[in-house]
Design a protein around this motif. Sequence first.
Motif, short mmCIF file in Angstrom:
data_model
loop_
_atom_site.label_atom_id
_atom_site.label_comp_id
_atom_site.label_asym_id
_atom_site.label_seq_id
_atom_site.Cartn_x
_atom_site.Cartn_y
_atom_site.Cartn_z
N GLU A 50 0.83 -1.21 0.00
CA GLU A 50 0.00 0.00 0.00
C GLU A 50 0.87 1.26 0.00
N ASP A 51 1.93 1.25 0.82
CA ASP A 51 2.85 2.39 0.86
C ASP A 51 3.50 2.61 -0.51
N LEU A 52 3.91 1.51 -1.13
CA LEU A 52 4.55 1.61 -2.45
C LEU A 52 3.57 2.11 -3.51
N LYS A 53 2.31 1.69 -3.40
CA LYS A 53 1.29 2.18 -4.34
C LYS A 53 1.09 3.68 -4.18
N THR A 54 1.04 4.14 -2.92
CA THR A 54 0.88 5.57 -2.65
C THR A 54 2.08 6.34 -3.19
N GLU A 55 3.28 5.84 -2.89
CA GLU A 55 4.49 6.49 -3.39
C GLU A 55 4.53 6.50 -4.91
N ASN A 56 4.14 5.39 -5.52
CA ASN A 56 4.11 5.29 -6.98
C ASN A 56 3.14 6.33 -7.57
N GLN A 57 1.98 6.47 -6.95
CA GLN A 57 0.99 7.45 -7.43
C GLN A 57 1.55 8.87 -7.32
N CYS A 58 2.21 9.17 -6.19
CA CYS A 58 2.80 10.51 -6.02
C CYS A 58 3.88 10.75 -7.08
N LEU A 59 4.70 9.73 -7.31
CA LEU A 59 5.76 9.87 -8.31
C LEU A 59 5.19 10.04 -9.72
N LYS A 60 4.10 9.36 -10.02
CA LYS A 60 3.45 9.52 -11.33
C LYS A 60 2.93 10.95 -11.49
N GLU A 61 2.29 11.46 -10.43
CA GLU A 61 1.77 12.83 -10.48
C GLU A 61 2.91 13.83 -10.64
N ARG A 62 4.00 13.63 -9.90
CA ARG A 62 5.16 14.52 -10.01
C ARG A 62 5.77 14.44 -11.39
N ASN A 63 5.85 13.21 -11.92
CA ASN A 63 6.39 13.01 -13.27
C ASN A 63 5.53 13.74 -14.30
N ALA A 64 4.21 13.63 -14.16
CA ALA A 64 3.31 14.32 -15.08
C ALA A 64 3.50 15.83 -14.98
N PHE A 65 3.62 16.34 -13.73
CA PHE A 65 3.84 17.77 -13.53
C PHE A 65 5.17 18.21 -14.15
N LEU A 66 6.23 17.41 -13.92
CA LEU A 66 7.53 17.76 -14.47
C LEU A 66 7.53 17.69 -16.00
N ASN A 67 6.83 16.72 -16.55
CA ASN A 67 6.72 16.62 -18.01
C ASN A 67 6.02 17.86 -18.58
N GLN A 68 4.95 18.26 -17.93
CA GLN A 68 4.22 19.45 -18.39
C GLN A 68 5.08 20.70 -18.23
N SER A 69 5.80 20.78 -17.12
CA SER A 69 6.69 21.91 -16.89
C SER A 69 7.79 21.94 -17.93
N LEU A 70 8.36 20.79 -18.23
CA LEU A 70 9.40 20.68 -19.25
C LEU A 70 8.86 21.10 -20.61
N LEU A 71 7.66 20.65 -20.92
CA LEU A 71 7.04 21.00 -22.21
C LEU A 71 6.82 22.51 -22.31
N SER A 72 6.31 23.10 -21.22
CA SER A 72 6.08 24.55 -21.26
C SER A 72 7.42 25.30 -21.33
N GLN A 73 8.44 24.83 -20.64
CA GLN A 73 9.75 25.47 -20.71
C GLN A 73 10.36 25.32 -22.10
N THR A 74 10.16 24.16 -22.72
CA THR A 74 10.65 23.95 -24.07
C THR A 74 9.96 24.91 -25.04
N ASN A 75 8.64 25.06 -24.90
CA ASN A 75 7.90 26.00 -25.75
C ASN A 75 8.39 27.44 -25.52
N GLU A 76 8.63 27.79 -24.28
CA GLU A 76 9.11 29.12 -23.93
C GLU A 76 10.50 29.36 -24.52
N LEU A 77 11.35 28.32 -24.44
CA LEU A 77 12.70 28.42 -25.00
C LEU A 77 12.65 28.60 -26.52
#
Length: 173
Positions: free
Chosen positions: A118-145
Amino acid sequence: MDNFGKPNFYSTCAGKNTGEDILQRPHKRSFNSYEGTMEIVQQMYKIDAAKLSGQHYLQPAASSVHEEWSLPSASIVGNADLQKAEKKRKTDKAYRERCKMKKEQMMQKLETVGKENEDLKTENQCLKERNAFLNQSLLSQTNELNEIKYQLDNLRLKNEMQNTLVQILSHRL
């Protein structure tokens, strides 16, 4: 009787001159049936059927027939059997205890692993959300660049045009 054209050897062993085959005669003691086996046991130990079937517990103890019989060296055989039975009982009990302990350990391990899962599932979900946020942030930074590069290229082009214009105008003066 003949056996494939040859005289039967067993006919002389049967004790009769009639040629009766000893193998063809029915035997008095049959070990293939329950009743025959019970008769043999009764004859060997001179006991009656009530003792063998457990019926002597239902009859009064005054009967002398039931009290007469005893197995030869019953105390030795019985003692060895009792020791074997006691040893088997102890090993069976130890086996059941080991199985019980194994089951308890497995249940504890299952509970621990379940919590960890259960702990690993929770951690995995948090990491997926962070990964999605970082991907979106990277995409917006790439567009800005890319936008900044485009603006830089435009400014360079304007700068070159102005430099060219200044050179032309300075040659004319």
